[in-house]
Design an enzyme around this catalytic site. Structure first.
Site, PDB file in Angstrom:
ATOM      1  N   GLU A  25       0.839  -1.204   0.000  1.00 19.22           N
ATOM      2  CA  GLU A  25       0.000   0.000   0.000  1.00 19.22           C
ATOM      3  C   GLU A  25       0.873   1.254   0.000  1.00 19.22           C
ATOM      4  OE1 GLU A  25      -1.410   1.957   3.335  1.00 19.22           O
ATOM      5  OE2 GLU A  25      -1.134   0.253   4.692  1.00 19.22           O
ATOM      6  N   VAL A 106      -5.503   0.136   2.615  1.00 17.88           N
ATOM      7  CA  VAL A 106      -5.615  -1.320   2.511  1.00 17.88           C
ATOM      8  C   VAL A 106      -6.751  -1.691   1.557  1.00 17.88           C
ATOM      9  CG1 VAL A 106      -6.229  -3.403   3.822  1.00 17.88           C
ATOM     10  CG2 VAL A 106      -4.549  -1.785   4.747  1.00 17.88           C
ATOM     11  N   ASP A 138     -17.518   5.314  13.039  1.00 20.75           N
ATOM     12  CA  ASP A 138     -16.271   5.268  12.268  1.00 20.75           C
ATOM     13  C   ASP A 138     -15.731   3.836  12.210  1.00 20.75           C
ATOM     14  OD1 ASP A 138     -13.816   5.577  11.068  1.00 20.75           O
ATOM     15  OD2 ASP A 138     -13.203   7.291  12.277  1.00 20.75           O
ATOM     16  N   ALA A 141     -13.369   1.155   5.935  1.00 20.74           N
ATOM     17  CA  ALA A 141     -13.790   0.393   4.752  1.00 20.74           C
ATOM     18  C   ALA A 141     -12.874  -0.807   4.501  1.00 20.74           C
ATOM     19  CB  ALA A 141     -13.805   1.309   3.526  1.00 20.74           C
ATOM     20  N   LYS A 159      -4.376  -1.657  14.701  1.00 22.66           N
ATOM     21  CA  LYS A 159      -3.683  -0.711  15.570  1.00 22.66           C
ATOM     22  C   LYS A 159      -4.367  -0.581  16.919  1.00 22.66           C
ATOM     23  CE  LYS A 159      -2.292   2.099  11.726  1.00 22.66           C
ATOM     24  NZ  LYS A 159      -3.407   1.772  10.852  1.00 22.66           N
TER      25      LYS A 159
HETATM   26  N1  PSU Z   1      -0.749   1.309   8.700  1.00 22.08           N
HETATM   27  C1  PSU Z   1       0.181   2.218   9.061  1.00 22.08           C
HETATM   28  N2  PSU Z   1      -0.051   3.508   8.722  1.00 22.08           N
HETATM   29  C2  PSU Z   1      -1.153   3.900   8.009  1.00 22.08           C
HETATM   30  C3  PSU Z   1      -2.137   2.923   7.638  1.00 22.08           C
HETATM   31  C4  PSU Z   1      -1.865   1.641   8.006  1.00 22.08           C
HETATM   32  O1  PSU Z   1       1.160   1.882   9.693  1.00 22.08           O
HETATM   33  O2  PSU Z   1      -1.267   5.060   7.695  1.00 22.08           O
HETATM   34  C5  PSU Z   1      -3.347   3.299   6.808  1.00 22.08           C
HETATM   35  C6  PSU Z   1      -3.725   2.076   5.933  1.00 22.08           C
HETATM   36  O3  PSU Z   1      -3.634   2.498   4.588  1.00 22.08           O
HETATM   37  C7  PSU Z   1      -5.153   1.759   6.300  1.00 22.08           C
HETATM   38  C8  PSU Z   1      -5.640   3.122   6.681  1.00 22.08           C
HETATM   39  O4  PSU Z   1      -5.856   1.167   5.226  1.00 22.08           O
HETATM   40  O5  PSU Z   1      -4.566   3.655   7.460  1.00 22.08           O
HETATM   41  C9  PSU Z   1      -6.947   3.069   7.427  1.00 22.08           C
HETATM   42  O6  PSU Z   1      -7.561   4.315   7.384  1.00 22.08           O
HETATM   43  P1  PSU Z   1      -9.078   4.508   7.870  1.00 22.08           P
HETATM   44  O7  PSU Z   1      -9.052   4.183   9.331  1.00 22.08           O
HETATM   45  O8  PSU Z   1      -9.394   5.945   7.584  1.00 22.08           O
HETATM   46  O9  PSU Z   1      -9.923   3.560   7.068  1.00 22.08           O
HETATM   47 MN    MN Z   2     -12.579   5.975   9.276  1.00 17.17          MN
END
Ligand code: PSU
Ligand code: MN
Length: 308
Positions: A25, A106, A138, A141, A159
């Site tokens: 990614e 992702v 929240d 996706a 995380k």
């Molecule tokens: N892992 C990391 N740093 C990041 C992400 C993952 O160490 O920035 C990113 C990934 O691309 C993941 C995204 O798909 O954060 C998720 O964002 P959201 O919670 O807005 O869906």
């Molecule tokens: Mn989100």
């Protein structure tokens, strides 16, 4: 237009030979790590995949073109980009239609990998159900994507900024296998253990590869999540992290951060609150995931090219 996705020459050759490829990614480059470590890590991850016998395919949209496999110049352009969009299923096509530049989360990376016939994808951590989701709704996706797109995703768990029990529940509802690698506990990104048992455990790349192909043979659809614990020497224990995550979450709420901004804000805030230690851990776990992903991709490639 030559098709929806443009393969680098190296990725095209690997694909033609049925050789192992690992997708990567790019949101971690544009929104997950600061310059210049983001570029250094992007290069190191590609090297780790090559050393593991596979071809790296970093995914991104550059000036409207969706790529699988970037040149070093393209990687640097992305790492320096200040206004790259953070793309998911909802907005990848709009970014391409308008000729703009964006990095793939992702979810978007899984879509691109599948388009390019790539089975395996390495990342740091997936998105999930955020704390307070009962109020904010929240939910990343990424979870939905894991249930519909047949790519095996190697991450270090979800995380610690997320609500992990709720994330596991949603993955279960969606029929996504969550496979802890080499231990019973679910890993939690910067920490080896989330304090939760993972639904599934596997101990070697080969059976993971076999399960990937078996899902396809059964017509189940969707991907697998392999949760690979961070190496012990790089981990930040859960007890150390808990108050920091709580502080970062409070700060995000206080500043009214919502939507796509939440994950990048929290990562940056935790970086500050740990004096950069979270970034060192993040780098170690991404490299560790790249190595495991290369091993799984190699097994899948062997099974496809030399059927038993
Ligand atoms: N892992 C990391 N740093 C990041 C992400 C993952 O160490 O920035 C990113 C990934 O691309 C993941 C995204 O798909 O954060 C998720 O964002 P959201 O919670 O807005 O869906
Ligand atoms: Mn989100």
């Amino acid at each position: 237009m030559t098709g929806p996705i443009t393969l680098s020459p190296e990725v095209a050759e690997a694909r033609a030979n049925g050789a192992p490829i690992v997708a990567l990614e790019s949101t971690i480059i544009t929104h997950g790590m600061p310059w210049p470590q983001n570029l250094e890590v992007a290069r190191q991850v590609e090297t780790a995949i090559r050393e593991g016998g596979a071809t790296p395919a970093t995914i991104a949209v550059l000036d409207g073109t969706l790529y699988a496999g970037l040149t070093d110049d393209q990687l640097e352009t992305l790492a320096r980009a200040k206004h790259a969009a953070k793309l998911s299923r909802a907005d990848m096509a709009v970014c391409m239609a308008e000729g703009r530049t964006g990095s793939t989360t992702v979810a978007a990376t899984m879509i691109a990998a599948h388009l390019a016939d790539i089975d395996v994808f390495a990342t740091g951590g997936i998105g999930g159900v955020h704390r307070g989701a009962d109020q904010s709704f929240d939910i990343s996706a990424d979870l939905q994507e894991l249930s519909r797109t047949p790519v095996t995703v190697v991450a270090a768990g979800a995380k610690a900024i997320l609500d992990l029990p709720k994330t596991l529940e949603v993955l279960e509802t969606l029929g996504v296998p969550v496979i802890a690698y080499g231990q019973d506990q679910l890993p939690a990104f910067w920490s080896r253990e989330a304090g939760l048992r993972a639904p599934l455990r596997m101990d070697a790349p080969m059976p993971i590869a076999r399960a990937h192909l078996t899902r396809a043979a059964l017509g189940i659809g969707g991907g697998q999540l392999v949760a690979n614990p961070i190496p012990p020497e790089a981990e930040i224990p859960r007890e150390t992290l808990a108050p920091i995550v709580a502080q970062a979450t409070k700060d995000a709420n206080r500043h009214g951060i919502t939507g796509k901004g939440v994950t990048p804000y929290l990562l940056q805030r935790i970086f500050e609150l740990t004096d950069g230690r979270s970034l060192d851990a993040n780098i170690a776990l991404v490299l560790n995931n790249a190595r495991l992903a290369a091993a799984i991709a190699s097994e899948i490639s062997d099974m496809r090219t030399k059927p038993a």
